[in-house]
Write an enzyme that holds these catalytic residues in place. Structure first.
Site, PDB file in Angstrom:
ATOM      1  CD  GLU A   1     -61.125 -58.963  59.944  1.00 49.83           C
ATOM      2  OE1 GLU A   1     -61.096 -58.658  58.736  1.00 49.83           O
ATOM      3  OE2 GLU A   1     -60.649 -58.241  60.838  1.00 49.83           O
TER       4      GLU A   1
ATOM      5  CG  ASP B   1     -61.165 -54.124  59.491  1.00 49.82           C
ATOM      6  OD1 ASP B   1     -60.724 -55.245  59.839  1.00 49.82           O
ATOM      7  OD2 ASP B   1     -60.953 -53.089  60.156  1.00 49.82           O
ATOM      8  N   GLY B   2     -63.377 -56.446  59.633  1.00 51.47           N
ATOM      9  CA  GLY B   2     -64.399 -56.880  60.567  1.00 51.47           C
ATOM     10  C   GLY B   2     -64.133 -56.265  61.923  1.00 51.47           C
TER      11      GLY B   2
ATOM     12  CG  ASP C   1     -57.326 -55.757  59.298  1.00 52.86           C
ATOM     13  OD1 ASP C   1     -58.135 -56.702  59.209  1.00 52.86           O
ATOM     14  OD2 ASP C   1     -57.583 -54.709  59.928  1.00 52.86           O
TER      15      ASP C   1
ATOM     16  CG  HIS D   1     -56.293 -50.682  63.816  1.00 53.13           C
ATOM     17  ND1 HIS D   1     -57.515 -50.071  63.646  1.00 53.13           N
ATOM     18  CD2 HIS D   1     -56.557 -51.992  64.036  1.00 53.13           C
ATOM     19  CE1 HIS D   1     -58.471 -50.975  63.776  1.00 53.13           C
ATOM     20  NE2 HIS D   1     -57.925 -52.143  64.004  1.00 53.13           N
TER      21      HIS D   1
ATOM     22  CG  ASP E   1     -61.386 -49.942  61.790  1.00 49.40           C
ATOM     23  OD1 ASP E   1     -61.573 -51.051  62.317  1.00 49.40           O
ATOM     24  OD2 ASP E   1     -61.308 -48.873  62.445  1.00 49.40           O
TER      25      ASP E   1
END
Length: 144
Positions: A47, A9-10, A69, A123, A133
């Site tokens: 990302e 994740d970023g 994501d 999320h 995250d």
């Protein structure tokens, strides 16, 4: 080949702004966490960095299920990159590909592995994505 599950994740506070990336690598009972950040970046760059860093830490070719994501990363590496490379890293509109340095690094990093790319909605409580995250946000904090 070792089998590894990776979640990436970023994060970015402002876009552009201070950014972070995070990755969780799981191989059986072993788990490795990675994170980092940059002072002036974008969410898309973070990302990409998460995936690049996760893949480059591996010492030998692996069978990977990689969860992201980011539709940008997923579509870029599974669909768009072939055309970009064929056009000399230009888009269909013949403009330079954004983040070409990272796309080229990702292309090189993924070449030695067998990767199944999976999109996960961010999320929504997926434990691996939530962990990545949290690490990305630690990356942001590390450069603030």
């Amino acid at each position: 080949m070792d089998k590894i599950e990776i979640y990436t994740d970023g994060a970015c506070k402002g876009n552009p702004g201070i950014g972070g990336w995070g990755a969780v690598l799981i191989a059986g009972a072993k788990k490795k966490e990675l994170f980092g950040g940059e002072k002036e970046t974008t969410n898309n760059r973070m990302e990409l960095m998460a995936v690049i860093q996760a893949l480059t830490v591996l010492k030998r070719p692996c069978e990977i299920v990689l969860h992201t994501d980011s539709q940008y990363v997923l579509k870029g590496i599974t669909e768009w990159i072939k055309g970009w490379k064929a056009k000399g890293w230009k888009t269909a509109a013949r403009t330079p590909v954004k983040n070409v340095d990272l796309w080229q690094a990702l292309d090189q990093a993924q070449a030695v592995h067998k990767i199944e790319w999976k999109w996960v909605r961010g999320h929504t409580g997926d434990p691996g994505n939530e962990h990545a995250d949290q690490l990305a946000n630690r990356g942001v904090d590390s450069v603030m």
